[in-house]
Scaffold this active site. Structure first.
Site, PDB file in Angstrom:
ATOM      1  N   GLU A 163       2.053  -1.854  10.844  1.00  0.00           N
ATOM      2  CA  GLU A 163       1.618  -1.942   9.450  1.00  0.00           C
ATOM      3  C   GLU A 163       2.716  -1.464   8.506  1.00  0.00           C
ATOM      4  O   GLU A 163       2.797  -1.916   7.360  1.00  0.00           O
ATOM      5  CB  GLU A 163       0.353  -1.106   9.232  1.00  0.00           C
ATOM      6  CG  GLU A 163      -0.146  -1.159   7.799  1.00  0.00           C
ATOM      7  CD  GLU A 163      -1.309  -0.252   7.523  1.00  0.00           C
ATOM      8  OE1 GLU A 163      -1.997  -0.460   6.501  1.00  0.00           O
ATOM      9  OE2 GLU A 163      -1.539   0.686   8.310  1.00  0.00           O
ATOM     10  N   GLU A 164       3.546  -0.551   8.964  1.00  0.00           N
ATOM     11  CA  GLU A 164       4.540   0.073   8.099  1.00  0.00           C
ATOM     12  C   GLU A 164       5.841  -0.711   8.005  1.00  0.00           C
ATOM     13  O   GLU A 164       6.768  -0.284   7.300  1.00  0.00           O
ATOM     14  CB  GLU A 164       4.827   1.496   8.586  1.00  0.00           C
ATOM     15  CG  GLU A 164       3.592   2.378   8.742  1.00  0.00           C
ATOM     16  CD  GLU A 164       2.759   2.478   7.472  1.00  0.00           C
ATOM     17  OE1 GLU A 164       3.332   2.358   6.363  1.00  0.00           O
ATOM     18  OE2 GLU A 164       1.533   2.657   7.580  1.00  0.00           O
ATOM     19  N   LEU A 176      -1.031   4.998  11.540  1.00  0.00           N
ATOM     20  CA  LEU A 176      -1.883   6.031  10.955  1.00  0.00           C
ATOM     21  C   LEU A 176      -2.944   5.378  10.074  1.00  0.00           C
ATOM     22  O   LEU A 176      -2.678   5.032   8.927  1.00  0.00           O
ATOM     23  CB  LEU A 176      -1.071   7.043  10.155  1.00  0.00           C
ATOM     24  CG  LEU A 176      -1.897   8.285   9.805  1.00  0.00           C
ATOM     25  CD1 LEU A 176      -2.059   9.180  11.020  1.00  0.00           C
ATOM     26  CD2 LEU A 176      -1.268   9.059   8.672  1.00  0.00           C
ATOM     27  N   ASP A 177      -4.126   5.221  10.621  1.00  0.00           N
ATOM     28  CA  ASP A 177      -5.262   4.678   9.878  1.00  0.00           C
ATOM     29  C   ASP A 177      -5.962   5.808   9.133  1.00  0.00           C
ATOM     30  O   ASP A 177      -6.142   6.897   9.667  1.00  0.00           O
ATOM     31  CB  ASP A 177      -6.243   4.023  10.849  1.00  0.00           C
ATOM     32  CG  ASP A 177      -7.561   3.680  10.186  1.00  0.00           C
ATOM     33  OD1 ASP A 177      -7.563   2.758   9.347  1.00  0.00           O
ATOM     34  OD2 ASP A 177      -8.567   4.347  10.479  1.00  0.00           O
ATOM     35  N   ASP A 203      -1.305   0.019  13.971  1.00  0.00           N
ATOM     36  CA  ASP A 203      -1.452   0.743  12.715  1.00  0.00           C
ATOM     37  C   ASP A 203      -1.213   2.205  13.080  1.00  0.00           C
ATOM     38  O   ASP A 203      -2.100   2.862  13.635  1.00  0.00           O
ATOM     39  CB  ASP A 203      -2.852   0.550  12.130  1.00  0.00           C
ATOM     40  CG  ASP A 203      -3.053   1.303  10.818  1.00  0.00           C
ATOM     41  OD1 ASP A 203      -2.152   2.067  10.426  1.00  0.00           O
ATOM     42  OD2 ASP A 203      -4.121   1.146  10.198  1.00  0.00           O
ATOM     43  N   ASP A 239       2.402   8.847   7.408  1.00  0.00           N
ATOM     44  CA  ASP A 239       2.496   7.432   7.796  1.00  0.00           C
ATOM     45  C   ASP A 239       3.853   7.148   8.429  1.00  0.00           C
ATOM     46  O   ASP A 239       3.948   6.503   9.478  1.00  0.00           O
ATOM     47  CB  ASP A 239       2.324   6.520   6.578  1.00  0.00           C
ATOM     48  CG  ASP A 239       0.895   6.431   6.078  1.00  0.00           C
ATOM     49  OD1 ASP A 239       0.009   6.108   6.883  1.00  0.00           O
ATOM     50  OD2 ASP A 239       0.672   6.666   4.882  1.00  0.00           O
ATOM     51  N   GLU A 259      -5.700  -4.045  13.197  1.00  0.00           N
ATOM     52  CA  GLU A 259      -6.889  -3.248  12.906  1.00  0.00           C
ATOM     53  C   GLU A 259      -8.135  -3.941  13.471  1.00  0.00           C
ATOM     54  O   GLU A 259      -8.793  -3.426  14.377  1.00  0.00           O
ATOM     55  CB  GLU A 259      -7.030  -3.008  11.395  1.00  0.00           C
ATOM     56  CG  GLU A 259      -5.966  -2.081  10.843  1.00  0.00           C
ATOM     57  CD  GLU A 259      -6.054  -1.882   9.334  1.00  0.00           C
ATOM     58  OE1 GLU A 259      -5.768  -0.768   8.874  1.00  0.00           O
ATOM     59  OE2 GLU A 259      -6.388  -2.850   8.604  1.00  0.00           O
ATOM     60  N   ASP A 305       0.839  -1.190   0.000  1.00  0.00           N
ATOM     61  CA  ASP A 305       0.000   0.000   0.000  1.00  0.00           C
ATOM     62  C   ASP A 305       0.876   1.242   0.000  1.00  0.00           C
ATOM     63  O   ASP A 305       1.952   1.277   0.613  1.00  0.00           O
ATOM     64  CB  ASP A 305      -0.914   0.037   1.231  1.00  0.00           C
ATOM     65  CG  ASP A 305      -1.976  -1.054   1.186  1.00  0.00           C
ATOM     66  OD1 ASP A 305      -2.282  -1.530   0.075  1.00  0.00           O
ATOM     67  OD2 ASP A 305      -2.484  -1.434   2.254  1.00  0.00           O
TER      68      ASP A 305
END
Length: 330
Positions: free
Chosen positions: A78-79, A99-100, A97, A56, A260, A50
């Site tokens: 997530e990153e 930054l959602d 996560d 982010d 998440e 993504d």
């Protein structure tokens, strides 16, 4: 880090350092967002392919630095491709996560941070790839008109808000409860043609309103920010749906189980709602890999149960041409 980063009297003692670190990083990120600037510039891609934006990466760095001194042994983000070892003596594992909702950065729509906490095990895999009911805390921070945090430690949901004068999170509601029902649903209706038939049937019945089998009129909401959708539903009820669909790469939806869906499901159940993959409770499952995806349905308990029941109806009753689903009259 100071004790003032978050009011701690209702936080379990062993989790106070990590929650103070989360609050400190959240307050700093809120200040960055308020100042604005070039936060939405593309800077690459994350572990799952993504697109990443500048904010982010900033958020990932902020939380990793804050958690490094908070008794956290393992951090899964997530990153990042893999979990990161922070403190060999740490007793906690945090999945995050950072930054959602980053697609909303430049439109000034609410975005957030989602986090899940487990007891740390000897390896990252053992710490994170386990049943979601083994979480010991889960929550989110929402950066909106008012910066707030919702968190559960397994005994109800606590609602905090960031005090702009002290820059600390203060308790607003000691036990946040979700309304039992609301005539709202949230789904990205542009993907209707790709959805499985039970989801189409449920939405068809909602859209039919007072003339359909539900005999009630509904409103639709879609913000494209999981934290913002969750916050609205926790406050006023309703249901959120992100099903798997027929598009390539979307068979299991797009939301991640570990950092998440699992923490949001923990919050939702503790607030009196339900959270499933359409049929099976999220908390009865677990991630098989750090970035595993899952379909996600959550909200007021009655609505989530109704959606599960649509999956169990005979094919003839979920056909788009079937106009009267007798089991589901309002």
């Amino acid at each position: 880090m100071t004790a003032e980063t978050i009011q701690t009297d209702r936080i379990p003692e062993e989790l106070r350092p990590v929650m103070q670190a989360m609050a400190e990083a959240g307050a700093r990120l809120a200040a960055i967002i308020r100042r604005g600037g070039d936060l939405a510039s593309p800077v690459g891609t994350n572990a799952d392919g993504d697109g990443q934006k500048a904010l982010d990466v900033m958020a990932d760095d902020l939380f990793r630095q804050a958690l490094a001194g908070a008794g956290v042994r393992w951090l899964a983000s997530e990153e990042q491709d893999e979990a990161v070892a922070l403190d060999p003596a740490g007793r906690l594992a945090v999945a995050i996560d950072p930054l959602d909702g980053s697609s909303n950065i430049d439109t000034n729509v609410s975005i957030g941070t989602i986090f899940s906490i487990y007891p740390a095990e000897a390896t990252a895999e053992a710490s994170f790839l386990r049943p979601a009911r083994q979480q010991i805390a889960g929550g989110y921070i929402i950066y909106g008109p008012r910066c707030a945090m919702m968190v559960t430690f397994g005994d109800g949901v606590q609602h905090y808000a960031l005090d702009p004068d002290s820059d600390g999170f203060r308790l607003v509601t000691a036990r946040q409860e979700m309304p039992e029902s609301a005539l709202e649903f949230a789904i990205n209706a542009s993907n209707y043609r790709h959805w499985p038939q039970p989801i189409r049937a449920y939405i068809d019945d909602c859209l039919a309103g007072s003339d359909g089998p539900r005999e009630q009129n509904f409103n639709m909401r879609w913000i494209a920010s999981l934290v913002a959708e969750t916050h609205r539903i926790l406050i006023r009820g309703g249901v959120f749906l992100y099903p798997g669909d027929a598009r390539k790469g979307y068979g299991s939806g797009r939301l991640r189980m570990l950092y998440e869906c699992a923490p949001i499901a923990f919050l939702v159940e503790q607030a009196g709602g339900r959270a499933t993959n359409g049929l099976v409770p999220i908390l009865d499952q677990g991630a098989a890999s750090l970035h595993q995806r899952t379909p996600f349905v959550f909200g007021s308990a009655e609505k989530v149960a109704r959606i599960a029941a649509y999956h169990e109806l005979p094919e003839t009753e979920v056909s788009a041409l079937f106009g009267h689903r007798g089991l589901f009259r309002a």
